[in-house]
Write an enzyme that holds these catalytic residues in place. Structure first.
Site, mmCIF file in Angstrom:
data_model
loop_
_atom_site.group_PDB
_atom_site.id
_atom_site.type_symbol
_atom_site.label_atom_id
_atom_site.label_comp_id
_atom_site.label_asym_id
_atom_site.label_seq_id
_atom_site.Cartn_x
_atom_site.Cartn_y
_atom_site.Cartn_z
ATOM 1 N N VAL A 11 -33.123 25.733 20.471
ATOM 2 C CA VAL A 11 -34.248 24.818 20.686
ATOM 3 C C VAL A 11 -35.327 25.017 19.627
ATOM 4 C CG1 VAL A 11 -36.129 24.258 22.278
ATOM 5 C CG2 VAL A 11 -33.811 24.486 23.138
ATOM 6 N N ASP A 30 -39.616 34.575 14.439
ATOM 7 C CA ASP A 30 -38.632 35.207 15.313
ATOM 8 C C ASP A 30 -38.821 36.705 15.236
ATOM 9 O OD1 ASP A 30 -35.791 33.976 16.622
ATOM 10 O OD2 ASP A 30 -35.946 36.157 16.429
ATOM 11 N N GLU A 151 -37.666 20.340 26.569
ATOM 12 C CA GLU A 151 -36.736 19.821 25.572
ATOM 13 C C GLU A 151 -35.437 19.401 26.255
ATOM 14 O OE1 GLU A 151 -37.277 19.013 22.383
ATOM 15 O OE2 GLU A 151 -35.370 18.120 22.908
ATOM 16 N N LEU A 153 -32.620 18.309 24.407
ATOM 17 C CA LEU A 153 -31.534 18.126 23.435
ATOM 18 C C LEU A 153 -30.244 18.814 23.881
ATOM 19 C CD1 LEU A 153 -31.310 21.006 21.683
ATOM 20 C CD2 LEU A 153 -33.349 20.054 20.620
ATOM 21 N N ALA A 252 -14.601 13.446 34.292
ATOM 22 C CA ALA A 252 -14.027 14.552 35.077
ATOM 23 C C ALA A 252 -13.373 15.542 34.129
ATOM 24 C CB ALA A 252 -13.007 13.993 36.059
ATOM 25 N N GLY A 253 -13.322 16.789 34.522
ATOM 26 C CA GLY A 253 -12.718 17.793 33.641
ATOM 27 C C GLY A 253 -12.699 19.169 34.288
ATOM 28 N N CYS A 260 -27.014 26.108 29.535
ATOM 29 C CA CYS A 260 -28.085 25.436 30.292
ATOM 30 C C CYS A 260 -27.727 25.124 31.746
ATOM 31 C CB CYS A 260 -28.484 24.147 29.583
ATOM 32 S SG CYS A 260 -29.348 24.461 28.053
ATOM 33 N N LYS A 320 -18.077 22.987 24.971
ATOM 34 C CA LYS A 320 -17.903 21.541 24.824
ATOM 35 C C LYS A 320 -17.671 21.257 23.336
ATOM 36 C CE LYS A 320 -22.589 20.277 23.865
ATOM 37 N NZ LYS A 320 -23.707 19.401 24.122
HETATM 38 C C1 UDX Z 1 -27.565 20.114 28.512
HETATM 39 C C2 UDX Z 1 -28.395 18.833 28.729
HETATM 40 O O1 UDX Z 1 -27.574 17.680 28.492
HETATM 41 C C3 UDX Z 1 -29.609 18.827 27.821
HETATM 42 O O2 UDX Z 1 -30.412 17.698 28.120
HETATM 43 C C4 UDX Z 1 -30.406 20.100 28.044
HETATM 44 O O3 UDX Z 1 -31.493 20.166 27.156
HETATM 45 C C5 UDX Z 1 -29.528 21.329 27.849
HETATM 46 O O4 UDX Z 1 -28.375 21.238 28.710
HETATM 47 P P1 UDX Z 1 -25.794 21.004 26.719
HETATM 48 O O5 UDX Z 1 -25.711 22.247 27.546
HETATM 49 O O6 UDX Z 1 -25.936 21.126 25.232
HETATM 50 O O7 UDX Z 1 -27.041 20.107 27.189
HETATM 51 O O8 UDX Z 1 -24.477 20.181 26.997
HETATM 52 P P2 UDX Z 1 -24.046 18.786 27.661
HETATM 53 O O9 UDX Z 1 -23.598 17.856 26.610
HETATM 54 O O10 UDX Z 1 -25.058 18.295 28.600
HETATM 55 O O11 UDX Z 1 -22.737 19.266 28.469
HETATM 56 C C6 UDX Z 1 -22.827 20.293 29.466
HETATM 57 C C7 UDX Z 1 -21.487 20.581 30.069
HETATM 58 O O12 UDX Z 1 -21.064 19.517 30.904
HETATM 59 C C8 UDX Z 1 -20.348 20.801 29.079
HETATM 60 O O13 UDX Z 1 -19.567 21.913 29.515
HETATM 61 C C9 UDX Z 1 -19.551 19.526 29.146
HETATM 62 O O14 UDX Z 1 -18.197 19.727 28.824
HETATM 63 C C10 UDX Z 1 -19.728 19.133 30.596
HETATM 64 N N1 UDX Z 1 -19.603 17.690 30.848
HETATM 65 C C11 UDX Z 1 -20.501 16.808 30.314
HETATM 66 C C12 UDX Z 1 -18.575 17.223 31.662
HETATM 67 O O15 UDX Z 1 -17.744 18.006 32.181
HETATM 68 N N2 UDX Z 1 -18.492 15.878 31.919
HETATM 69 C C13 UDX Z 1 -19.368 14.983 31.410
HETATM 70 O O16 UDX Z 1 -19.216 13.796 31.687
HETATM 71 C C14 UDX Z 1 -20.399 15.458 30.580
#
Ligand code: UDX
Length: 429
Positions: A11, A30, A151, A153, A252-253, A260, A320
């Protein structure tokens, strides 16, 4: 604006770099001198598409610099962003000791009015604590404002999410701080939502928990699809076209992972408990997420009968796509579960192999994705990397001892896979 960012994790580094990109003058601090050295010498401590180039460009333009000295950063910034980790305690509650320490350091270094902005994900009411702490430790007795600016992101899409956000949330008390924050975000074309500090802090946990809820919801629907012969992708498409629902986060997965969602959900459950509310809905979201992994492992074992001594190829180790991050990665958990069953693993990830090596030993790391299948009894897809869709399936089929493919991310069309001669098992189809 003169900005200081404290903490150069995902971040902090993205925030600082993007602020420099939109024209601000940024010093990133840092407390890890090794990390600062890497950044000063043009290296990157993390993989994030486009970030290295953007850092270089802004360092060259003298809008961005790195230091290990908080006082130097605080002296530079009129607005100081806190972007340090807020890790979980064993019981799921949030460890705020880094935030508290930084608040003390800022207080000790302040000699003029500052806007102190919290960007880390924190429990509601943290802003009040930061305010109290600065007041207590600031010997110069200068004025300051505390702001919450969560944030949103996503890793892998961090720059895009930062520069083109759906909204910017600013939790604030004084008009002076609102003006400073509006000026900082002026070049970014997004709605700015100004709230009180508590609401801004709550928005972050409420939003992330809702997204996790969406994922668990579709994963639960996937169970029904498997039991009834329906197709969860069709169901998600049909649901998602309703503008009130939306298609995103309905894939789904193997369940959600990362640094996060799992942490934020546990924190939100704990925060609710402390506020006197038992958020059972979110506990169910967590239970469904854990169940997704159990069901997938069971599917693999039932098909192979016994996993012991079977060689299994695993594609994907990151939590991911588009990241090298393996923290709380469902793919790593899956590997560990298969190893515990006695399976022998050949694994590959486009970016996460070096980080995976620290946590996943006794497996064979394979450099090329199409080579993973060589001599395997089955192949598993664990992360939704887009390149896996371009696997040479004919070759993969030839390399596999048995053409069995378990797809934990629904990357392929079941009918086509069957036509190619695979025993193909995915999620909710
Ligand atoms: C997330 C939030 O999206 C973001 O707004 C916040 O700031 C931080 O946490 P991030 O952890 O980078 O971001 O990943 P994200 O793309 O949200 O995916 C999170 C997890 O959900 C991954 O393991 C992904 O594989 C899973 N996922 C996401 C699914 O299983 N199905 C989906 O449809 C979407």
């Amino acid at each position: 604006m003169k900005i200081c960012i404290i903490g150069t994790g995902y971040v902090g580094l993205v925030t600082g770099t993007c602020f420099a990109e939109i024209g601000h003058d940024v010093t990133c601090v840092d407390n890890d001198p090794a990390k600062v050295k890497i950044l000063q010498s043009g290296g990157m401590p993390i993989y994030e598409p486009g970030l290295a180039e953007m850092v270089r460009k802004n360092v060259d333009a003298r809008r961005l610099r790195f230091t290990a000295s908080t006082s130097e950063g605080v002296a530079h910034g009129d607005v100081i962003f806190i972007a340090v980790p807020t890790p979980p305690h064993a019981d799921g509650s949030v460890d705020l000791s880094f935030i508290e320490k930084v608040a003390r350091e800022i207080a000790g270094a302040m000699t003029a009015y500052k806007v102190v902005v919290d960007k880390s994900t924190v429990p509601v009411r943290t802003g009040d604590k930061v305010s109290e702490t600065i007041k207590r430790y600031c010997k110069a007795k200068v004025e300051f404002d505390v702001v919450s600016n969560p944030e949103f992101l996503r890793e892998g899409f961090a720059i895009e999410d930062f520069l083109k956000p759906d909204r910017v949330v600013i939790g604030v008390r004084s008009d002076r701080a609102v003006s400073a924050m509006r000026e900082i975000y002026a070049p970014i074309h997004a709605p700015i939502i100004v709230t009180d500090i508590n609401s801004a802090e709550l928005i972050k946990h409420a939003a992330n928990s809702f997204l996790a809820l969406k994922i668990s919801y579709i994963n639960a629907v996937a169970v029904l699809c498997e039991a009834s012969g329906a197709n969860v992708v069709e169901v998600a498409n049909g649901m998602g076209m309703d503008a009130r629902i939306g298609r995103r986060f309905l894939d789904a997965g193997l369940g959600y992972g990362g640094s996060c969602f799992p942490k934020d959900l546990s924190a939100f459950v704990k925060i609710s408990e402390q506020l006197g509310y038992d958020f059972r809905l979110l506990k169910e979201v967590q239970r469904i997420n854990a169940g997704q992994m159990d069901r997938f492992v069971k599917k693999i074992i039932e098909t192979l009968w016994v996993a012991k001594e079977k060689t299994i190829g695993v594609l994907g180790l990151a939590f991911k796509q588009n990241t090298d991050d393996v923290r709380q990665s469902p793919a790593i958990e899956l590997c560990q579960r298969l190893i515990a069953e006695g399976a022998i693993l050949r694994v590959h990830d486009p970016q996460a192999m070096s980080k995976a090596k620290a946590v996943l030993k006794d497996v064979t790391y394979v450099d090329e994705m199409n080579d993973v299948a060589i001599g395997c009894d089955a192949l598993v897809i664990a992360t939704e990397w887009p390149e896996f869709r371009k696997l040479d399936l004919n070759r993969v089929k030839r390399e596999l001892t048995h053409p069995i493919l378990f797809d934990g991310r629904n990357l392929f069309d079941p009918a086509e896979m069957e036509k190619l001669g695979f025993v193909y098992k995915s999620i909710g189809r």
